[in-house]
Design a protein around this motif. Structure first.
Motif, short mmCIF file in Angstrom:
data_model
loop_
_atom_site.label_atom_id
_atom_site.label_comp_id
_atom_site.label_asym_id
_atom_site.label_seq_id
_atom_site.Cartn_x
_atom_site.Cartn_y
_atom_site.Cartn_z
N GLU A 65 0.84 -1.20 0.00
CA GLU A 65 0.00 0.00 0.00
C GLU A 65 0.88 1.25 0.00
N ARG A 66 1.98 1.21 0.72
CA ARG A 66 2.87 2.37 0.83
C ARG A 66 3.48 2.73 -0.53
N VAL A 67 3.75 1.70 -1.35
CA VAL A 67 4.35 1.97 -2.68
C VAL A 67 3.30 1.92 -3.78
N ASN A 68 2.01 1.87 -3.36
CA ASN A 68 0.89 1.95 -4.31
C ASN A 68 0.90 0.81 -5.32
N HIS A 69 0.99 -0.44 -4.79
CA HIS A 69 0.96 -1.61 -5.66
C HIS A 69 -0.11 -2.59 -5.15
N MET A 70 -0.88 -3.17 -6.06
CA MET A 70 -1.93 -4.12 -5.69
C MET A 70 -1.33 -5.38 -5.08
N PRO A 71 -1.95 -5.93 -4.02
CA PRO A 71 -1.41 -7.12 -3.36
C PRO A 71 -1.87 -8.43 -4.01
N ASP A 72 -1.51 -8.64 -5.28
CA ASP A 72 -1.82 -9.90 -5.93
C ASP A 72 -0.77 -10.94 -5.55
N PRO A 73 -0.98 -12.23 -5.86
CA PRO A 73 -0.02 -13.25 -5.41
C PRO A 73 1.42 -13.00 -5.85
N ARG A 74 1.63 -12.58 -7.09
CA ARG A 74 3.00 -12.33 -7.54
C ARG A 74 3.63 -11.19 -6.73
N ALA A 75 2.89 -10.13 -6.52
CA ALA A 75 3.43 -9.00 -5.78
C ALA A 75 3.78 -9.40 -4.35
N PHE A 101 9.90 -23.22 -16.57
CA PHE A 101 9.46 -23.45 -15.20
C PHE A 101 9.67 -22.25 -14.27
N ALA A 102 10.27 -21.19 -14.77
CA ALA A 102 10.49 -19.99 -13.95
C ALA A 102 9.30 -19.06 -14.07
N PRO A 103 9.14 -18.09 -13.15
CA PRO A 103 8.05 -17.13 -13.28
C PRO A 103 8.24 -16.25 -14.52
N ALA A 104 7.13 -15.75 -15.02
CA ALA A 104 7.17 -14.84 -16.18
C ALA A 104 8.00 -13.60 -15.82
N PRO A 105 8.61 -12.96 -16.81
CA PRO A 105 9.42 -11.77 -16.55
C PRO A 105 8.60 -10.68 -15.85
N LEU A 106 9.29 -9.85 -15.12
CA LEU A 106 8.64 -8.76 -14.40
C LEU A 106 8.07 -7.74 -15.38
N SER A 107 6.89 -7.25 -15.05
CA SER A 107 6.31 -6.15 -15.83
C SER A 107 7.00 -4.85 -15.43
N LYS A 112 9.23 -1.43 -11.08
CA LYS A 112 9.13 -0.26 -10.22
C LYS A 112 8.98 -0.68 -8.77
N LEU A 113 8.21 -1.76 -8.53
CA LEU A 113 7.99 -2.28 -7.18
C LEU A 113 9.31 -2.74 -6.55
N ILE A 114 10.10 -3.54 -7.28
CA ILE A 114 11.33 -4.05 -6.66
C ILE A 114 12.33 -2.93 -6.39
N ARG A 115 12.30 -1.90 -7.23
CA ARG A 115 13.20 -0.76 -6.96
C ARG A 115 12.76 -0.01 -5.70
N ALA A 116 11.45 0.10 -5.51
CA ALA A 116 10.93 0.81 -4.33
C ALA A 116 11.21 0.05 -3.04
N LEU A 117 11.24 -1.30 -3.13
CA LEU A 117 11.44 -2.12 -1.94
C LEU A 117 12.90 -2.49 -1.71
N ASP A 118 13.75 -2.27 -2.68
CA ASP A 118 15.14 -2.69 -2.59
C ASP A 118 15.81 -2.14 -1.33
N THR A 119 16.49 -3.03 -0.61
CA THR A 119 17.21 -2.75 0.65
C THR A 119 16.28 -2.51 1.84
N ARG A 120 14.97 -2.55 1.64
CA ARG A 120 14.04 -2.40 2.76
C ARG A 120 13.92 -3.71 3.53
#
Length: 461
Positions: A65-75, A101-107, A112-120
């Protein structure tokens, strides 16, 4: 499986848990049964990933919610990898690569989500206490009223995984016999601190595949649940009812205390549970147990047997808040009745079951809840309306042959923080020896026990 393949499978499993109105453990078991090609080690890793997300549910949602991203299973899986797993944004991007067999590439939005959470990290000083301690809104006020200024500490004590405890069946062997049998199978077990017949394993183990389990020498049962059963102080030759027997764990402990002598009646409104429990009874070598399916807590069988039993154990349907370490999804998944429905149901069950006990006999009221209104509140209300019963303090109720009582209080209250057991409550209520047994009359105010079991909570999809 590769780490990327495990992440992809964990995301699929989490999606099924979120979309299926069943307990997470049942969904997980069905998921793996349909995919028998997944090996045992990979199953353990995948389940650990999914249960990790459920243990971190409130904090993950707070961050998304803090980074404005929907909480779907992948997220949720992505966020957990970074915040709880300590992976860098680049490492996560490398796993979500679209390979076989790996997850689909990041959208772009996920990048943007992983950059916002990086090192948190998972915890943040701005998080409210209820978020820090993973306490859902429906339980927060009750838990604060129960624990007062210990709220955060007690609730935080429920965040980790529950230990794996066993109960030794004295009909089949001693605790020393069980320790040796487990050691021979390469499993280290140590005596529990509070239960005189309990064992705690150092880690997870395939207990049900062991000869000691198949022979009935050991049963899987949390140490706290064992203590609740022992509060009945059931002696050989007694007549005992386990009124909400469920899968029969406490029934087994009680029957074993009675050394296979006397009579234990296991009742429940779900006949299927009793049918499955019969196999446990046979494996344990206990022949003093009979089962009785009832339609409601005011079944005619209760009226016909009023005043006939020395002990009546009432493990009432409850919120299940004491089992949050073991069932982290139950914080968030509303699969059964809530507190508003549970409280009158518990009172009705206790009132009806108490009719079964003879003058001088005892009722043990128990829950796997930590909430006061389900525990002390119910006992106080019962005693106020039943002057022929009195509370027996734990030290007086505890079986003399079983050593020092686990607590020195009037009622048994166990929490993960203070006792490292599941959260359990039990109170022993003794009927006056000169109390008359009332004649059967019409039963008013019947409350039907719902099939949903304990009130649990569901993560929003």
């Amino acid at each position: 499986m590769t780490p990327a393949a495990r992440l992809a499978t964990a995301t699929d499993l989490l999606a099924e848990v979120m979309d299926t109105p069943r307990p997470a453990d049942a969904v997980t078991s069905a998921f793996f049964r349909a995919r028998r090609y997944i090996g045992a080690k990979d199953r353990g890793e995948i389940a650990s990933l999914v249960y990790g997300v459920m243990r971190h549910w409130a904090r993950l949602h707070w961050w998304l919610e803090r980074v404005n991203h929907m909480p779907d299973p992948r997220a949720l899986v992505i966020a957990d990898c970074i915040l709880a797993g300590g992976r860098t944004a680049d490492a996560v991007a490398g796993l979500f690569n679209g390979a076989k067999f790996a997850p689909a590439p990041l959208s772009d939005r996920e990048r943007k989500l992983i950059r916002a959470l990086d090192t948190r990290t998972l915890n943040h000083p701005d998080q409210p206490e209820a978020v820090q301690a993973e306490v859902p809104e429906w339980a927060e006020a009750s838990m604060r009223a129960t624990f007062g200024d210990r709220f955060l500490a007690e609730a935080s004590g429920m965040l980790g995984e529950a230990p794996l405890d066993l109960r030794v069946n004295p009909v089949k062997g001693t605790r020393e016999d069980a320790i040796k049998a487990l050691a021979d199978a390469g499993i280290k077990a140590t005596p529990t601190d509070l239960s005189p017949v309990g064992l705690r394993l150092a880690g997870r183990a395939p207990v049900m595949a062991l000869d000691a389990y198949k022979s009935g020498m050991i049963e899987i049962q949390d140490e706290g649940s064992q203590l609740v059963a022992f509060m009945a102080d059931a002696q050989p030759g007694m007549q005992v009812v386990d009124f909400c027997a469920g899968a029969g764990g406490k029934t087994l402990a009680i029957a074993a205390m009675m050394e296979n002598k006397g009579r234990v009646v296991a009742t429940d409104v779900l006949e299927g549970r009793l049918t499955r429990a019969k196999e446990r009874f046979r494996r344990a070598g206990l022949h003093n147990i009979e089962t009785r399916a009832i339609k409601t807590e005011r079944d005619p069988w209760v009226k016909r047997h009023k005043g006939k039993f020395d002990r009546v154990v009432v493990d009432a349907p409850c919120s299940g808040t004491g089992t949050w370490r073991r069932n982290p999804d139950s914080r968030w998944r509303p699969l059964g009745p809530g507190l508003v429905e549970l409280l009158p149901l518990q009172a009705s069950i206790l009132d009806s079951a108490a009719r079964l006990v003879r003058p001088g006999g005892r009722v043990v009221y128990a829950t796997c809840s930590v909430l006061r209104e389900e525990n002390e509140g119910q006992v106080e209300a019962f005693l106020a309306s039943h002057p022929d019963f009195a509370l027996v303090p734990v030290p007086s109720a505890w079986p003399a042959a079983w050593g020092k009582p686990p607590v020195g209080t009037d009622m048994l209250r166990l929490t993960p923080l203070r006792h490292d057991t599941d959260g359990f409550f039990a109170a022993v209520l003794e009927r006056r020896a000169d109390a008359p047994v009332a004649e059967a009359g019409a039963d008013e105010g019947e409350v039907v026990v719902p099939e949903g079991g304990p009130a649990t909570a569901q993560p929003p999809a």
